[in-house]
Design a protein around this motif. Structure first.
Motif, short mmCIF file in Angstrom:
data_model
loop_
_atom_site.label_atom_id
_atom_site.label_comp_id
_atom_site.label_asym_id
_atom_site.label_seq_id
_atom_site.Cartn_x
_atom_site.Cartn_y
_atom_site.Cartn_z
N ARG A 1 22.80 -14.75 -0.24
CA ARG A 1 21.65 -14.84 0.97
C ARG A 1 22.33 -14.93 2.14
N THR B 1 21.28 -13.51 6.23
CA THR B 1 20.01 -12.68 7.06
C THR B 1 20.42 -11.24 7.38
N ARG C 1 20.46 -7.74 9.13
CA ARG C 1 19.89 -6.99 10.52
C ARG C 1 20.31 -5.71 10.36
N GLN D 1 13.49 -7.82 19.01
CA GLN D 1 14.60 -7.69 18.21
C GLN D 1 14.60 -6.67 17.22
N TRP E 1 16.93 -5.10 15.65
CA TRP E 1 17.73 -5.18 14.39
C TRP E 1 16.73 -5.78 13.14
N PHE E 2 15.59 -6.32 13.38
CA PHE E 2 14.90 -6.62 12.45
C PHE E 2 13.73 -5.81 12.21
N TYR F 1 13.55 -15.50 1.22
CA TYR F 1 15.01 -14.98 1.19
C TYR F 1 15.60 -14.81 -0.12
N VAL G 1 14.56 -14.25 8.57
CA VAL G 1 13.42 -14.91 9.24
C VAL G 1 13.69 -15.07 10.73
N THR G 2 12.78 -15.15 11.55
CA THR G 2 12.84 -15.50 13.14
C THR G 2 11.83 -16.28 13.64
N ALA G 3 12.18 -17.12 14.57
CA ALA G 3 10.89 -18.06 15.10
C ALA G 3 10.72 -17.40 16.55
N ALA G 4 11.89 -16.39 16.79
CA ALA G 4 11.76 -15.92 18.18
C ALA G 4 10.56 -14.83 18.32
N PHE H 1 25.82 -12.55 9.33
CA PHE H 1 27.07 -13.54 9.41
C PHE H 1 27.25 -13.51 7.63
C1 LIG Z 1 14.34 -20.93 12.24
C2 LIG Z 1 15.06 -19.73 12.12
C3 LIG Z 1 15.01 -19.04 13.25
C4 LIG Z 1 15.94 -17.68 13.13
N1 LIG Z 1 15.78 -16.97 14.38
C5 LIG Z 1 16.50 -15.82 14.37
C6 LIG Z 1 16.30 -15.03 15.39
O1 LIG Z 1 15.49 -14.98 16.23
N2 LIG Z 1 17.04 -13.74 15.58
C7 LIG Z 1 18.10 -13.44 14.39
O2 LIG Z 1 18.84 -12.39 14.45
N3 LIG Z 1 18.30 -14.45 13.57
C8 LIG Z 1 17.62 -15.49 13.32
N4 LIG Z 1 17.72 -16.18 12.27
C9 LIG Z 1 18.77 -16.17 11.42
C10 LIG Z 1 19.99 -17.10 11.78
O3 LIG Z 1 20.53 -16.58 12.92
C11 LIG Z 1 20.88 -17.03 10.59
O4 LIG Z 1 20.38 -17.90 9.70
C12 LIG Z 1 22.25 -17.85 10.94
O5 LIG Z 1 22.91 -16.94 11.72
C13 LIG Z 1 23.15 -18.13 9.54
O6 LIG Z 1 23.29 -16.79 8.95
P1 LIG Z 1 22.84 -16.44 7.50
O7 LIG Z 1 21.09 -16.76 7.43
O8 LIG Z 1 23.18 -15.20 7.04
O9 LIG Z 1 23.68 -17.68 6.80
C14 LIG Z 1 17.03 -17.64 12.24
C15 LIG Z 1 17.14 -18.41 11.07
C16 LIG Z 1 16.36 -19.63 11.14
C17 LIG Z 1 16.34 -20.41 10.05
#
Ligand SMILES: Cc1cc2nc3c(=O)[nH]c(=O)nc-3n(C[C@H](O)[C@H](O)[C@H](O)COP(=O)(O)O)c2cc1C
Length: 387
Positions: free
Chosen positions: A179, A181, A183, A280, A282-283, A325, A337-340, A377
């Motif tokens: 799992r 994130t 991009r 964003q 990348w999403f 996820y 996921v993004t809150a932005a 990541f």
């Molecule tokens: C509430 C929340 C908001 C997030 N918002 C963004 C975002 O706006 N842009 C982004 O690229 N990743 C976003 N992420 C992903 C995080 O950057 C990511 O979970 C973190 O870097 C750890 O990486 P991983 O999920 O691959 O373990 C968000 C994750 C969470 C839980």
């Protein structure tokens, strides 16, 4: 015409710091401060600058008892701008719009500080990606450069920590390790309708309906929910799903079915997605974007004016996103996921009123592309294997 003040309002003194021009001309650099008052209302998108007289007037008016305009303890130069801005509510037809929004907010039993926090954190037209790039806040190195060192990654108590036995790694552990994130979506590859259906089935579908009375139902889902109310609606922006018309949809968790929603603008879907995601890019190429939208009245029906209710709604959205996820990862897909997000642009796209329903987060799913162009990541190289 009768008037009252709006239901939820906070008066905030804001100190603004400016260079003192007079002092600069005299060869000194001094900062001048001045305090301006703003009114933040639960039903208005923007803070409204107010004068001392307007501040006093707001403080004397009730949100429940109407007063004839002629009987207000201030003249029209004071109250008219407040009425125009929506801080005062009038009983006449000309001001029905702000009145309806204020009444909707009141009737939903928002805890006032949560109402303000939600409303005034909503974005419109923000390009967070451009802002991050302009401020060198994209990479970990850039963050360190601009912001200095963060608080330590681990909070440690002094003394010897007792090691725990490592668990034997099983399928679930391997799934968790994958799992990451995503991009880097493959903009040319679609997902099947069956795959999308499975993701929804595993996460937001009702697994049972418990009928308490003819008009009172509770849903059982695979994710937990504050009060068991499952108030989060699932909207979709579908870009590339085989057998589905690209467009906007709403998911019915009991019927496990989708309904198409009208498009309100002719902009390409990818552009709408990018605007919702505050730039964003990348999403933006995910095959499907899943917009998680609390329906506040359902949670606040139980938790009336409750200090924890909004927090519970945010946590609900977090649980759903993690479940999505995991469901996507299990099928080899990427997810984010993004809150932005630009809440206001998202509300406009889906014709949500922003008062009774308003988005909190967007999750995207799809196949990863062949190349790692935007950083993910993945320090253990589980998803992007070396070589
Ligand atoms: C509430 C929340 C908001 C997030 N918002 C963004 C975002 O706006 N842009 C982004 O690229 N990743 C976003 N992420 C992903 C995080 O950057 C990511 O979970 C973190 O870097 C750890 O990486 P991983 O999920 O691959 O373990 C968000 C994750 C969470 C839980």
């Amino acid at each position: 015409m009768k008037l009252r003040r709006c239901t939820v309002v906070m008066l905030e003194p804001r100190e603004q710091v400016q260079f003192d021009l007079q002092a600069i001309l005299q060869g000194r650099t001094e900062l001048a401060t001045n305090t301006t008052w703003f009114a933040l209302a639960g039903h208005l998108n923007q803070p409204v600058e107010i004068s001392a007289a307007q501040r006093e007037l707001i403080g004397t008016l009730s949100p429940r008892h109407w007063v004839a305009a002629g009987e207000l303890p201030a003249d029209g130069t004071v109250w008219q701008p407040l009425l125009d801005a929506g801080l005062l509510i009038a009983d006449d037809e000309a001001h029905a719009g702000p009145r309806a929004r204020d009444e909707a907010l009141r009737d939903m039993h928002w805890w006032p500080l949560s109402a303000l926090a939600h409303r005034h954190a909503r974005w419109q037209g923000v390009d967070s990606a451009a802002d991050m790039r302009a401020n060198d806040l994209v990479t970990a190195k850039g963050l360190r450069r601009q912001l200095g060192a963060p608080p330590p990654a681990v909070h440690e108590y002094p003394g010897q920590y007792e090691p725990l036995p490592p668990a034997i790694s099983g399928d679930y552990d391997q799934l968790l390790e994958r799992r990451t994130t995503c991009r880097n979506f493959d903009a040319g590859r679609s997902i099947s309708r069956e795959l999308l259906a499975q993701l929804l089935q595993r996460t937001v579908k009702a697994q049972a309906v418990v009928q308490v009375e003819a008009d009172t139902e509770f849903l059982k889902k695979n994710v937990p929910s504050g009060g068991g109310l499952h108030a989060t609606e699932t909207y979709l922006l579908v870009q590339r799903v085989d057998g589905m018309e690209p467009g906007l949809y709403h998911y019915h968790p009991v019927q496990h079915a989708l309904i198409g929603l009208p498009r309100r603008c002719g902009r390409p879907l990818q552009e709408v997605a990018r605007a919702m995601l505050s730039g964003q890019d990348w999403f933006a190429d995910a095959a499907a974007h899943i917009v998680l939208v609390p329906r506040f009245a359902r949670t606040y029906w139980k938790y009336r004016n409750h200090a924890k209710a909004y927090r519970a709604l945010l946590l609900d959205v977090g649980h759903i996103s993690q479940a999505l996820y995991m469901a996507a990862t299990e099928r080899g897909m990427g997810a984010f996921v993004t809150a932005a997000i630009n809440e206001v642009d998202t509300e406009e796209a889906f014709a949500l009123d922003g008062v009774t329903q308003s988005p909190v987060a967007i999750v995207g799913v799809g196949w990863r592309g062949p190349a790692l162009e935007t950083a993910e990541f993945d320090p253990n190289h589980v998803v992007w294997t070396l070589g």
